[in-house]
Scaffold this motif. Structure first.
Motif, PDB file in Angstrom:
ATOM      1  N   GLN A  34     -48.120 130.217 -38.398  1.00 49.46           N
ATOM      2  CA  GLN A  34     -48.549 129.361 -37.310  1.00 49.46           C
ATOM      3  C   GLN A  34     -48.251 127.881 -37.583  1.00 49.46           C
ATOM      4  N   MET A  35     -48.576 127.416 -38.800  1.00 47.14           N
ATOM      5  CA  MET A  35     -48.383 126.006 -39.123  1.00 47.14           C
ATOM      6  C   MET A  35     -46.897 125.663 -39.240  1.00 47.14           C
ATOM      7  N   VAL A  36     -46.077 126.615 -39.680  1.00 47.92           N
ATOM      8  CA  VAL A  36     -44.633 126.380 -39.749  1.00 47.92           C
ATOM      9  C   VAL A  36     -44.058 126.236 -38.339  1.00 47.92           C
ATOM     10  N   VAL A  37     -44.515 127.087 -37.426  1.00 47.25           N
ATOM     11  CA  VAL A  37     -44.057 126.994 -36.037  1.00 47.25           C
ATOM     12  C   VAL A  37     -44.451 125.647 -35.438  1.00 47.25           C
ATOM     13  N   ILE A  38     -45.679 125.206 -35.699  1.00 39.99           N
ATOM     14  CA  ILE A  38     -46.133 123.901 -35.198  1.00 39.99           C
ATOM     15  C   ILE A  38     -45.305 122.777 -35.818  1.00 39.99           C
ATOM     16  N   ALA A  39     -45.019 122.899 -37.125  1.00 43.01           N
ATOM     17  CA  ALA A  39     -44.233 121.866 -37.820  1.00 43.01           C
ATOM     18  C   ALA A  39     -42.817 121.764 -37.260  1.00 43.01           C
ATOM     19  N   GLU A  40     -42.256 122.886 -36.812  1.00 38.81           N
ATOM     20  CA  GLU A  40     -40.902 122.875 -36.257  1.00 38.81           C
ATOM     21  C   GLU A  40     -40.799 122.008 -35.001  1.00 38.81           C
ATOM     22  N   ASP A  41     -41.927 121.747 -34.369  1.00 38.63           N
ATOM     23  CA  ASP A  41     -41.944 120.956 -33.149  1.00 38.63           C
ATOM     24  C   ASP A  41     -42.091 119.456 -33.431  1.00 38.63           C
TER      25      ASP A  41
ATOM     26  N   LYS B  31     -40.448 116.304 -35.433  1.00 35.44           N
ATOM     27  CA  LYS B  31     -39.184 115.920 -36.075  1.00 35.44           C
ATOM     28  C   LYS B  31     -39.380 115.398 -37.491  1.00 35.44           C
ATOM     29  N   SER B  32     -40.473 114.694 -37.743  1.00 35.53           N
ATOM     30  CA  SER B  32     -40.660 114.085 -39.063  1.00 35.53           C
ATOM     31  C   SER B  32     -41.235 115.046 -40.098  1.00 35.53           C
ATOM     32  N   ALA B  33     -41.507 116.275 -39.698  1.00 43.33           N
ATOM     33  CA  ALA B  33     -42.091 117.254 -40.631  1.00 43.33           C
ATOM     34  C   ALA B  33     -40.996 117.939 -41.441  1.00 43.33           C
ATOM     35  N   ASN B  34     -41.226 118.066 -42.740  1.00 44.84           N
ATOM     36  CA  ASN B  34     -40.316 118.776 -43.633  1.00 44.84           C
ATOM     37  C   ASN B  34     -40.749 120.238 -43.671  1.00 44.84           C
ATOM     38  N   ILE B  35     -40.005 121.097 -42.974  1.00 45.90           N
ATOM     39  CA  ILE B  35     -40.403 122.505 -42.816  1.00 45.90           C
ATOM     40  C   ILE B  35     -40.512 123.198 -44.173  1.00 45.90           C
ATOM     41  N   THR B  36     -39.588 122.889 -45.077  1.00 43.43           N
ATOM     42  CA  THR B  36     -39.593 123.536 -46.395  1.00 43.43           C
ATOM     43  C   THR B  36     -40.870 123.233 -47.159  1.00 43.43           C
TER      44      THR B  36
ATOM     45  N   VAL C 207     -46.856 112.330 -53.275  1.00 43.27           N
ATOM     46  CA  VAL C 207     -45.443 112.769 -53.300  1.00 43.27           C
ATOM     47  C   VAL C 207     -44.562 112.007 -52.316  1.00 43.27           C
ATOM     48  N   ASN C 208     -45.164 111.062 -51.582  1.00 43.68           N
ATOM     49  CA  ASN C 208     -44.399 110.231 -50.643  1.00 43.68           C
ATOM     50  C   ASN C 208     -43.683 111.051 -49.572  1.00 43.68           C
ATOM     51  N   GLU C 209     -44.375 112.084 -49.085  1.00 45.76           N
ATOM     52  CA  GLU C 209     -43.852 112.868 -47.963  1.00 45.76           C
ATOM     53  C   GLU C 209     -44.313 112.227 -46.651  1.00 45.76           C
ATOM     54  N   SER C 210     -43.768 112.699 -45.531  1.00 47.10           N
ATOM     55  CA  SER C 210     -44.169 112.160 -44.231  1.00 47.10           C
ATOM     56  C   SER C 210     -45.600 112.572 -43.906  1.00 47.10           C
ATOM     57  N   LEU C 211     -46.225 111.819 -43.010  1.00 52.98           N
ATOM     58  CA  LEU C 211     -47.595 112.122 -42.595  1.00 52.98           C
ATOM     59  C   LEU C 211     -47.666 113.504 -41.957  1.00 52.98           C
ATOM     60  N   ALA C 212     -46.686 113.831 -41.133  1.00 55.28           N
ATOM     61  CA  ALA C 212     -46.668 115.133 -40.459  1.00 55.28           C
ATOM     62  C   ALA C 212     -46.611 116.274 -41.464  1.00 55.28           C
ATOM     63  N   THR C 213     -45.726 116.145 -42.455  1.00 56.56           N
ATOM     64  CA  THR C 213     -45.588 117.182 -43.488  1.00 56.56           C
ATOM     65  C   THR C 213     -46.895 117.359 -44.247  1.00 56.56           C
ATOM     66  N   SER C 214     -47.490 116.257 -44.657  1.00 62.49           N
ATOM     67  CA  SER C 214     -48.704 116.299 -45.480  1.00 62.49           C
ATOM     68  C   SER C 214     -49.875 116.908 -44.735  1.00 62.49           C
ATOM     69  N   LEU C 215     -50.054 116.537 -43.466  1.00 63.05           N
ATOM     70  CA  LEU C 215     -51.191 117.044 -42.695  1.00 63.05           C
ATOM     71  C   LEU C 215     -50.998 118.502 -42.305  1.00 63.05           C
TER      72      LEU C 215
END
Length: 349
Positions: free
Chosen positions: A123-130, A132-137, A105-113
Protein backbone atom coordinates in the motif's frame (compact mmCIF):
# COMPACT_ATOMS: atom_id res chain seq x y z
CA UNK A 1 12.55 -31.17 -9.82
CA UNK A 2 10.87 -27.91 -10.79
CA UNK A 3 11.91 -24.67 -9.11
CA UNK A 4 8.51 -24.36 -7.40
CA UNK A 5 8.50 -27.90 -5.93
CA UNK A 6 12.06 -27.40 -4.70
CA UNK A 7 11.00 -24.16 -2.97
CA UNK A 8 7.88 -25.79 -1.51
CA UNK A 9 9.92 -28.74 -0.19
CA UNK A 10 12.47 -26.43 1.46
CA UNK A 11 9.68 -24.33 3.01
CA UNK A 12 7.79 -27.36 4.35
CA UNK A 13 10.93 -29.01 5.75
CA UNK A 14 11.95 -25.73 7.40
CA UNK A 15 8.54 -25.46 9.06
CA UNK A 16 8.75 -29.07 10.24
CA UNK A 17 12.28 -28.55 11.61
CA UNK A 18 11.28 -25.39 13.50
CA UNK A 19 8.24 -27.25 14.88
CA UNK A 20 10.41 -30.19 15.98
CA UNK A 21 12.89 -27.86 17.69
CA UNK A 22 10.07 -26.07 19.51
CA UNK A 23 10.81 -22.68 17.90
CA UNK A 24 8.04 -20.11 18.11
CA UNK A 25 5.74 -19.68 15.07
CA UNK A 26 7.49 -22.55 13.23
CA UNK A 27 5.34 -22.68 10.09
CA UNK A 28 5.71 -18.93 9.46
CA UNK A 29 9.29 -18.19 10.61
CA UNK A 30 10.81 -21.48 9.40
CA UNK A 31 10.04 -20.95 5.69
CA UNK A 32 10.70 -17.19 5.95
CA UNK A 33 14.20 -17.44 7.46
CA UNK A 34 15.27 -20.51 5.50
CA UNK A 35 14.26 -19.22 2.07
CA UNK A 36 15.81 -15.82 2.86
CA UNK A 37 19.12 -17.47 3.78
CA UNK A 38 19.07 -19.87 0.81
CA UNK A 39 18.35 -17.03 -1.63
CA UNK A 40 21.05 -14.78 -0.15
CA UNK A 41 23.90 -17.27 0.30
CA UNK A 42 23.43 -19.92 -2.39
CA UNK A 43 22.85 -20.05 -6.15
CA UNK A 44 19.76 -22.25 -5.77
CA UNK A 45 16.88 -20.84 -7.81
CA UNK A 46 13.66 -20.36 -5.86
CA UNK A 47 10.13 -19.44 -6.90
CA UNK A 48 6.91 -18.91 -4.97
CA UNK A 49 3.74 -18.01 -6.93
CA UNK A 50 1.69 -15.03 -5.83
CA UNK A 51 -1.43 -17.22 -6.01
CA UNK A 52 -0.22 -19.33 -3.07
CA UNK A 53 0.40 -16.21 -0.96
CA UNK A 54 -3.14 -15.14 -1.84
CA UNK A 55 -4.50 -18.57 -0.85
CA UNK A 56 -2.62 -18.36 2.46
CA UNK A 57 -4.07 -14.94 3.19
CA UNK A 58 -7.61 -16.14 2.38
CA UNK A 59 -7.25 -19.14 4.72
CA UNK A 60 -5.83 -16.95 7.45
CA UNK A 61 -8.61 -14.41 6.89
CA UNK A 62 -11.18 -17.16 7.41
CA UNK A 63 -9.43 -18.29 10.60
CA UNK A 64 -9.27 -14.72 11.94
CA UNK A 65 -12.86 -14.01 10.93
CA UNK A 66 -14.11 -17.08 12.82
CA UNK A 67 -12.98 -15.41 16.08
CA UNK A 68 -15.42 -12.53 15.56
CA UNK A 69 -18.39 -13.69 17.62
CA UNK A 70 -21.42 -11.49 18.26
CA UNK A 71 -20.07 -10.55 21.70
CA UNK A 72 -16.61 -9.70 20.27
CA UNK A 73 -18.10 -7.39 17.62
CA UNK A 74 -20.34 -5.60 20.13
CA UNK A 75 -17.33 -5.11 22.42
CA UNK A 76 -15.53 -3.28 19.59
CA UNK A 77 -17.80 -0.26 20.08
CA UNK A 78 -16.59 0.03 23.65
CA UNK A 79 -12.98 -0.15 22.47
CA UNK A 80 -13.24 2.56 19.78
CA UNK A 81 -11.77 5.38 21.95
CA UNK A 82 -8.79 3.18 22.82
CA UNK A 83 -8.33 2.21 19.17
CA UNK A 84 -8.27 5.91 18.26
CA UNK A 85 -5.79 6.73 21.03
CA UNK A 86 -3.45 3.90 20.10
CA UNK A 87 -3.62 4.61 16.37
CA UNK A 88 -3.05 8.36 16.69
CA UNK A 89 -0.13 7.77 19.05
CA UNK A 90 1.58 5.31 16.70
CA UNK A 91 0.97 7.46 13.59
CA UNK A 92 2.23 10.66 15.24
CA UNK A 93 5.39 8.93 16.46
CA UNK A 94 5.91 7.39 12.99
CA UNK A 95 5.83 10.87 11.46
CA UNK A 96 8.32 12.18 14.04
CA UNK A 97 10.58 9.18 13.35
CA UNK A 98 10.27 9.94 9.65
CA UNK A 99 11.60 13.45 10.29
CA UNK A 100 14.48 11.96 12.31
CA UNK A 101 15.20 9.50 9.48
CA UNK A 102 15.34 12.38 6.98
CA UNK A 103 18.06 14.08 9.00
CA UNK A 104 20.03 10.87 9.46
CA UNK A 105 20.26 9.84 5.79
CA UNK A 106 19.35 13.07 3.96
CA UNK A 107 16.47 11.49 2.05
CA UNK A 108 13.46 13.46 0.79
CA UNK A 109 10.61 14.27 3.16
CA UNK A 110 8.22 12.13 1.10
CA UNK A 111 10.53 9.10 1.24
CA UNK A 112 11.12 9.43 4.98
CA UNK A 113 7.46 9.84 5.93
CA UNK A 114 5.96 7.24 3.58
CA UNK A 115 8.64 4.73 4.58
CA UNK A 116 8.07 5.30 8.30
CA UNK A 117 4.26 5.11 8.47
CA UNK A 118 3.20 1.46 9.12
CA UNK A 119 0.50 1.19 6.49
CA UNK A 120 1.66 -2.00 4.79
CA UNK A 121 4.38 -2.64 2.21
CA UNK A 122 2.32 -2.82 -0.99
CA UNK A 123 0.00 0.00 0.00
CA UNK A 124 2.71 2.51 0.97
CA UNK A 125 4.75 1.71 -2.16
CA UNK A 126 1.71 2.38 -4.34
CA UNK A 127 1.13 5.69 -2.53
CA UNK A 128 4.83 6.58 -2.90
CA UNK A 129 4.66 5.97 -6.66
CA UNK A 130 2.25 8.90 -6.87
CA UNK A 131 4.76 11.32 -5.28
CA UNK A 132 7.59 12.44 -7.58
CA UNK A 133 10.05 13.22 -4.78
CA UNK A 134 9.66 9.80 -3.14
CA UNK A 135 12.44 7.23 -3.58
CA UNK A 136 10.47 4.03 -4.23
CA UNK A 137 13.46 1.78 -3.52
CA UNK A 138 14.09 3.29 -0.08
CA UNK A 139 10.37 3.26 0.82
CA UNK A 140 10.23 -0.43 -0.16
CA UNK A 141 13.31 -1.24 1.94
CA UNK A 142 11.99 0.67 4.97
CA UNK A 143 8.61 -1.06 4.87
CA UNK A 144 10.09 -4.52 4.17
CA UNK A 145 12.71 -4.33 6.92
CA UNK A 146 10.07 -3.09 9.38
CA UNK A 147 7.87 -6.11 8.64
CA UNK A 148 10.90 -8.41 8.97
CA UNK A 149 11.89 -6.86 12.31
CA UNK A 150 8.35 -6.94 13.70
CA UNK A 151 7.80 -10.54 12.62
CA UNK A 152 11.14 -11.45 14.22
CA UNK A 153 11.20 -9.33 17.39
CA UNK A 154 7.54 -9.20 18.45
CA UNK A 155 6.93 -12.98 18.57
CA UNK A 156 10.21 -13.37 20.49
CA UNK A 157 9.09 -10.78 23.05
CA UNK A 158 5.70 -12.47 23.48
CA UNK A 159 7.47 -15.60 24.74
CA UNK A 160 8.09 -13.66 27.96
CA UNK A 161 4.50 -12.40 28.22
CA UNK A 162 1.55 -14.16 29.79
CA UNK A 163 -1.26 -15.07 27.43
CA UNK A 164 -4.38 -17.10 28.03
CA UNK A 165 -4.45 -20.81 28.64
CA UNK A 166 -6.80 -22.89 26.53
CA UNK A 167 -9.34 -23.08 29.34
CA UNK A 168 -9.42 -19.29 29.69
CA UNK A 169 -10.37 -18.75 26.06
CA UNK A 170 -14.06 -18.41 25.30
CA UNK A 171 -15.19 -21.74 23.88
CA UNK A 172 -16.54 -21.44 20.36
CA UNK A 173 -18.61 -24.34 19.07
CA UNK A 174 -18.72 -24.87 15.32
CA UNK A 175 -22.27 -25.23 13.99
CA UNK A 176 -23.05 -26.31 10.44
CA UNK A 177 -25.47 -23.70 9.10
CA UNK A 178 -25.89 -24.20 5.32
CA UNK A 179 -27.98 -21.06 4.68
CA UNK A 180 -25.64 -18.82 6.68
CA UNK A 181 -22.59 -20.39 5.02
CA UNK A 182 -24.01 -19.85 1.54
CA UNK A 183 -24.92 -16.27 2.43
CA UNK A 184 -21.40 -15.75 3.78
CA UNK A 185 -19.89 -17.07 0.54
CA UNK A 186 -21.97 -14.63 -1.52
CA UNK A 187 -21.15 -11.68 0.77
CA UNK A 188 -17.47 -12.61 0.70
CA UNK A 189 -17.34 -12.68 -3.10
CA UNK A 190 -19.11 -9.32 -3.35
CA UNK A 191 -16.75 -7.77 -0.78
CA UNK A 192 -13.66 -9.24 -2.43
CA UNK A 193 -14.46 -8.13 -5.97
CA UNK A 194 -15.72 -4.77 -4.69
CA UNK A 195 -12.42 -4.17 -2.85
CA UNK A 196 -10.42 -5.28 -5.89
CA UNK A 197 -12.40 -2.96 -8.14
CA UNK A 198 -11.64 0.13 -6.05
CA UNK A 199 -8.05 -0.98 -5.45
CA UNK A 200 -8.41 -1.43 -1.70
CA UNK A 201 -5.40 -3.27 -0.22
CA UNK A 202 -5.29 -6.75 1.31
CA UNK A 203 -8.71 -7.75 -0.08
CA UNK A 204 -7.74 -11.44 0.18
CA UNK A 205 -7.35 -11.07 3.96
CA UNK A 206 -9.97 -8.43 4.76
CA UNK A 207 -12.90 -9.85 2.73
CA UNK A 208 -13.16 -13.16 4.69
CA UNK A 209 -12.58 -11.37 8.02
CA UNK A 210 -15.37 -8.84 7.39
CA UNK A 211 -17.66 -11.50 5.91
CA UNK A 212 -17.48 -13.82 8.92
CA UNK A 213 -17.73 -10.90 11.33
CA UNK A 214 -20.96 -9.79 9.63
CA UNK A 215 -22.56 -13.22 9.20
CA UNK A 216 -21.62 -14.58 12.65
CA UNK A 217 -22.81 -11.38 14.36
CA UNK A 218 -26.18 -11.53 12.58
CA UNK A 219 -26.77 -15.29 12.97
CA UNK A 220 -24.94 -15.94 16.25
CA UNK A 221 -23.43 -19.10 14.70
CA UNK A 222 -19.73 -20.03 14.50
CA UNK A 223 -19.40 -21.13 10.87
CA UNK A 224 -15.80 -22.28 10.59
CA UNK A 225 -13.56 -24.67 12.52
CA UNK A 226 -10.21 -24.86 10.71
CA UNK A 227 -7.85 -27.76 11.54
CA UNK A 228 -4.28 -27.07 12.66
CA UNK A 229 -2.71 -28.56 9.50
CA UNK A 230 -4.64 -26.15 7.27
CA UNK A 231 -3.54 -23.14 9.35
CA UNK A 232 0.05 -24.45 9.10
CA UNK A 233 -0.22 -24.59 5.28
CA UNK A 234 -1.53 -21.01 5.25
CA UNK A 235 1.45 -19.90 7.34
CA UNK A 236 3.91 -21.69 5.02
CA UNK A 237 2.36 -19.87 2.04
CA UNK A 238 2.76 -16.49 3.75
CA UNK A 239 6.19 -17.21 5.29
CA UNK A 240 7.69 -18.40 1.99
CA UNK A 241 6.43 -15.28 0.24
CA UNK A 242 7.87 -13.01 2.95
CA UNK A 243 11.27 -14.72 2.79
CA UNK A 244 11.63 -14.33 -0.97
CA UNK A 245 10.21 -10.81 -0.86
CA UNK A 246 13.32 -9.71 1.05
CA UNK A 247 15.71 -11.38 -1.38
CA UNK A 248 17.05 -8.26 -3.14
CA UNK A 249 17.40 -5.98 -0.11
CA UNK A 250 21.01 -6.88 0.67
CA UNK A 251 22.19 -5.64 -2.75
CA UNK A 252 20.75 -2.13 -2.27
CA UNK A 253 21.29 -1.50 1.44
CA UNK A 254 24.13 0.69 2.69
CA UNK A 255 25.34 0.58 6.30
CA UNK A 256 24.11 4.11 7.06
CA UNK A 257 20.69 3.51 5.54
CA UNK A 258 20.35 0.14 7.29
CA UNK A 259 21.34 1.59 10.67
CA UNK A 260 18.81 4.42 10.30
CA UNK A 261 16.01 1.98 9.37
CA UNK A 262 16.84 -0.35 12.28
CA UNK A 263 16.91 2.57 14.75
CA UNK A 264 13.60 3.86 13.35
CA UNK A 265 11.93 0.50 13.92
CA UNK A 266 13.48 -0.24 17.32
CA UNK A 267 12.15 3.10 18.58
CA UNK A 268 8.71 2.42 17.09
CA UNK A 269 8.48 -1.09 18.59
CA UNK A 270 9.68 0.24 21.95
CA UNK A 271 6.98 2.91 21.83
CA UNK A 272 4.28 0.27 21.21
CA UNK A 273 5.45 -1.47 24.39
CA UNK A 274 4.94 1.81 26.25
CA UNK A 275 1.48 2.39 24.73
CA UNK A 276 0.45 -1.17 25.63
CA UNK A 277 1.64 -0.58 29.20
CA UNK A 278 -0.39 2.66 29.45
CA UNK A 279 -3.58 1.04 28.15
CA UNK A 280 -3.17 -2.01 30.39
CA UNK A 281 -2.97 0.30 33.40
CA UNK A 282 -6.05 2.20 32.25
CA UNK A 283 -7.97 -1.02 31.59
CA UNK A 284 -6.91 -3.69 34.12
CA UNK A 285 -9.47 -6.17 32.75
CA UNK A 286 -7.33 -6.53 29.62
CA UNK A 287 -3.93 -8.21 29.41
CA UNK A 288 -0.69 -6.58 28.23
CA UNK A 289 -0.18 -9.14 25.43
CA UNK A 290 -3.41 -8.10 23.68
CA UNK A 291 -2.52 -4.42 23.62
CA UNK A 292 1.10 -5.11 22.62
CA UNK A 293 0.06 -7.16 19.59
CA UNK A 294 -2.64 -4.59 18.80
CA UNK A 295 -0.10 -1.77 18.75
CA UNK A 296 2.79 -3.65 17.07
CA UNK A 297 3.51 -2.09 13.64
CA UNK A 298 3.34 -5.37 11.71
CA UNK A 299 0.75 -6.71 9.31
CA UNK A 300 -2.67 -7.98 10.39
CA UNK A 301 -1.80 -11.49 9.21
CA UNK A 302 1.48 -11.71 11.11
CA UNK A 303 0.06 -10.33 14.38
CA UNK A 304 -2.99 -12.58 14.16
CA UNK A 305 -0.77 -15.65 13.71
CA UNK A 306 1.23 -14.56 16.77
CA UNK A 307 -2.01 -14.07 18.73
CA UNK A 308 -3.21 -17.55 17.80
CA UNK A 309 0.04 -19.04 19.07
CA UNK A 310 0.24 -17.07 22.33
CA UNK A 311 -3.34 -17.12 23.60
CA UNK A 312 -4.07 -13.53 22.58
CA UNK A 313 -7.58 -12.25 21.86
CA UNK A 314 -7.53 -12.58 18.05
CA UNK A 315 -10.73 -10.57 17.51
CA UNK A 316 -9.56 -7.70 19.72
CA UNK A 317 -6.06 -7.58 18.19
CA UNK A 318 -7.42 -7.76 14.64
CA UNK A 319 -9.92 -4.99 15.40
CA UNK A 320 -7.18 -2.63 16.57
CA UNK A 321 -4.96 -3.51 13.61
CA UNK A 322 -7.85 -3.02 11.16
CA UNK A 323 -8.70 0.36 12.69
CA UNK A 324 -5.09 1.52 12.26
CA UNK A 325 -4.92 0.21 8.68
CA UNK A 326 -8.12 2.02 7.67
CA UNK A 327 -7.02 5.23 9.44
CA UNK A 328 -3.59 5.24 7.77
CA UNK A 329 -4.90 4.46 4.29
CA UNK A 330 -7.98 6.69 4.38
CA UNK A 331 -6.81 9.60 6.55
CA UNK A 332 -3.10 9.79 7.43
CA UNK A 333 -1.54 8.83 4.08
CA UNK A 334 -3.73 11.14 1.95
CA UNK A 335 -2.98 14.07 4.30
CA UNK A 336 0.78 13.38 4.29
CA UNK A 337 0.78 12.94 0.50
CA UNK A 338 -1.13 16.19 -0.02
CA UNK A 339 1.24 18.17 2.23
CA UNK A 340 4.35 16.68 0.59
CA UNK A 341 3.04 17.43 -2.89
CA UNK A 342 2.31 21.03 -1.92
CA UNK A 343 5.83 21.43 -0.50
CA UNK A 344 7.33 19.86 -3.63
CA UNK A 345 5.33 22.23 -5.81
CA UNK A 346 6.62 25.23 -3.87
CA UNK A 347 10.20 24.03 -4.32
CA UNK A 348 9.56 23.33 -7.99
CA UNK A 349 10.31 19.60 -7.63
Amino acid sequence: MSIFFRTALIAALAGWLFETLGIFLPWLLGPMFTLLLVSQFTNIKLYWPKSLRTAGLVLLGVQIGSSFTRDAVLLMWFDLPYMAFMTLSVVILSILLGLLFKKMVNESLATSLLGSIPGGLAQMVVIAEDVKSANITVVTMMQTIRIFMVVTIVPFLTVFLTGREQGELAEQLFTFAPVASLGGLMIGLVLYFGMKRIGFPAAELLAPILTLAIVQTVTGDILIDMPYWLIAIAQICIGASLGLQMEQIGDKLTFRLGAAIVLNNVLLISFTVFIAYVLTNWLPDYIFLDFFLSAAPGGIAEMAITALATGGDVALITSFQLFRLFFILLVASPIVTYIVKRLDAKRGT
